[in-house]
Design a protein around this motif. Structure first.
Motif, mmCIF file in Angstrom:
data_model
loop_
_atom_site.group_PDB
_atom_site.id
_atom_site.type_symbol
_atom_site.label_atom_id
_atom_site.label_comp_id
_atom_site.label_asym_id
_atom_site.label_seq_id
_atom_site.Cartn_x
_atom_site.Cartn_y
_atom_site.Cartn_z
ATOM 1 N N HIS A 79 0.855 -1.196 0.000
ATOM 2 C CA HIS A 79 0.000 0.000 0.000
ATOM 3 C C HIS A 79 0.888 1.241 0.000
ATOM 4 O O HIS A 79 1.881 1.299 0.722
ATOM 5 N N GLU A 81 -0.099 4.525 0.652
ATOM 6 C CA GLU A 81 -0.428 5.700 1.473
ATOM 7 C C GLU A 81 0.786 6.020 2.355
ATOM 8 O O GLU A 81 1.446 5.111 2.883
ATOM 9 N N HIS A 84 2.501 4.311 5.348
ATOM 10 C CA HIS A 84 3.258 3.057 5.134
ATOM 11 C C HIS A 84 4.408 3.213 4.143
ATOM 12 O O HIS A 84 5.383 2.479 4.218
ATOM 13 N N ASP A 164 -4.045 -2.366 4.780
ATOM 14 C CA ASP A 164 -4.979 -1.739 5.720
ATOM 15 C C ASP A 164 -6.101 -2.678 6.153
ATOM 16 O O ASP A 164 -6.709 -2.488 7.217
ATOM 17 N N HIS A 224 -2.073 -1.906 10.587
ATOM 18 C CA HIS A 224 -2.422 -1.163 11.813
ATOM 19 C C HIS A 224 -3.034 -2.123 12.838
ATOM 20 O O HIS A 224 -3.904 -2.915 12.493
HETATM 21 FE FE1 FEO Z 1 -4.500 3.521 3.684
HETATM 22 FE FE2 FEO Z 1 -2.828 2.995 6.708
HETATM 23 O O1 FEO Z 1 -3.089 3.625 4.947
#
Ligand code: FEO
Length: 397
Positions: A79, A81, A84, A164, A224
């Protein structure tokens, strides 16, 4: 420093962030958040995702402890974003020969965010990478949460690195595995995480779950929150229910804005009627006090939603308008609904909310509107509306 080995070949090298007050600079983090990263160690070593760049120093120390002087061969980007991907440039500085693994969409973003265009290895859906005895298989799962998102599956140890998906807010206070911690804070934070981060993408989540169906999974390693082992089925079922927009609880959220207490009095009267109708699960939120991310999590959780708003400058109360926008953006389906509101000279709020709920194809029970203070007759109307809402909810007490 000690790093945590969570299986024969996998080390946890993630970090905790208890300093950030707003995730994505908008969502409160009362319990902080973790950025999870994993090292898969065999003849070759692969790093799965990185962490927010603010935590690179501690991240690197953890990596160096785990690899004991060896080099990392691959960086797998599930990912892009920046929570990360933020340490990618720094990781490349430390390990200049590292090969970056992603899909075509990953590399487009990698170039755009970090100007990285070399030493890339593109993978397609279902392809594998050998690290020695370990084989990693890649599953493209677009829009869970961005277009490039993919998951990586450790075929020998049945571990899914899921990006995620299956994640939640909340820093890891000591342990990493779900079996080593009290999970109380994480369930609510998982609902809030899902509702706010992934909640718009119910269909892509369903597609991903179908793609993973049949895959034996012993451990879910999200980016997470805890690593899920014993609770993995519960977590997968949770994502399944939420991505189908099915409420977890047959109950009511009453969310209202109120400048001087008049709309709030209506909320209390309606809630009293709902309670008298035999519904126990009722939660009231003042939209000026409770952050919309928490209310949104409850809208996903409960089967009925009642929204109240004063008419403000000939429109909805601003915080109510924001809540409506957040709900509509996620196209939440199949809720029981009622609207109420007060005004001083011209009522607009209820007239605005009813067509909004019609557009979402919700089951509208009714509405109530009052001018200035709540009077006895209107109180009775609100109470009766509460009884009607209760009537619509199955499994009343
Ligand atoms: Fe969609 Fe934790 O980033």
């Amino acid at each position: 420093m000690k790093t945590l080995k969570i299986s024969n070949s996998v080390h946890y090298v993630g970090v905790n962030d208890r300093r950030k007050s707003l995730f994505e600079n908008q969502l409160p983090l009362p319990y902080g958040v973790s950025y999870n990263s994993y090292l898969v160690v065999d003849e070759k070593i692969a790093l799965v995702d990185t962490v927010d760049a603010c935590y690179f120093d501690i991240f690197l120390q953890k990596i160096e402890t785990a690899i004991k002087g060896r080099k990392i061969d691959y960086l797998i980007i599930n990912h892009m974003e920046p929570d990360h991907s933020g340490s990618i440039r720094l990781i490349r500085q430390q390990f200049p020969n590292i090969q970056i693994i992603g899909n075509a969409k990953t590399f487009d973003m990698l170039k755009g965010y970090y100007g990285v265009i070399d030493n890339l290895l593109e993978v397609k859906d279902g392809e594998t990478l050998q690290l020695g005895e370990t084989s990693l298989q890649f599953f493209l799962t677009p829009m869970v949460h961005w277009p490039e998102t993919m998951m990586t599956y450790h075929q020998q140890e049945k571990i899914l690195f899921s990006g995620d998906a299956f994640g939640c807010f909340g820093a890891l206070d000591g342990g990493v595995l779900d079996t080593t911690m009290n999970l109380d804070k994480f369930w609510g934070e998982m609902r809030r995480y899902y509702a706010n981060i992934v909640g718009k993408y119910g269909v892509p989540v369903q597609n991903a779950l179908k793609k993973l169906d049949g895959l034996e999974i012993t451990m879910l390693c999200s980016t997470h929150g805890p690593v899920w082992t014993e609770e993995r089925e519960k977590v997968i079922n949770f994502y399944d229910m939420y991505s189908r927009y099915e409420p977890l609880v047959k109950g009511v959220v009453v969310a209202y804005g109120s400048m001087y207490g008049n709309t709030e009095h209506m909320a209390e009267a309606i809630a009293a009627g709902i309670s008298a109708g035999g519904v126990k699960d009722i939660v009231l939120h003042d939209v000026s006090k409770t952050d919309a991310s928490f209310i949104l999590a409850d809208v996903f959780k409960y089967s009925a939603l009642v929204i109240g708003s004063p008419t403000y400058m000939n429109e909805l109360f601003p915080q109510v308008a924001l809540l409506l926008h957040k709900i509509e953006a996620r196209a939440i389906k199949n809720r029981i609904f009622a609207a109420f509101g007060s005004c001083t000279w011209a009522g607009v709020s209820v007239k605005t909310m009813l067509p909004w709920a019609e557009k979402l194809q919700w089951n509208i029970v009714g509405s109530a509107e009052e001018k200035q203070a709540l009077k006895a007759e209107k109180y009775e109307e609100c109470y009766a509306l509460g009884l009607q809402i209760a009537e619509k909810i199955e499994n009343r007490v």
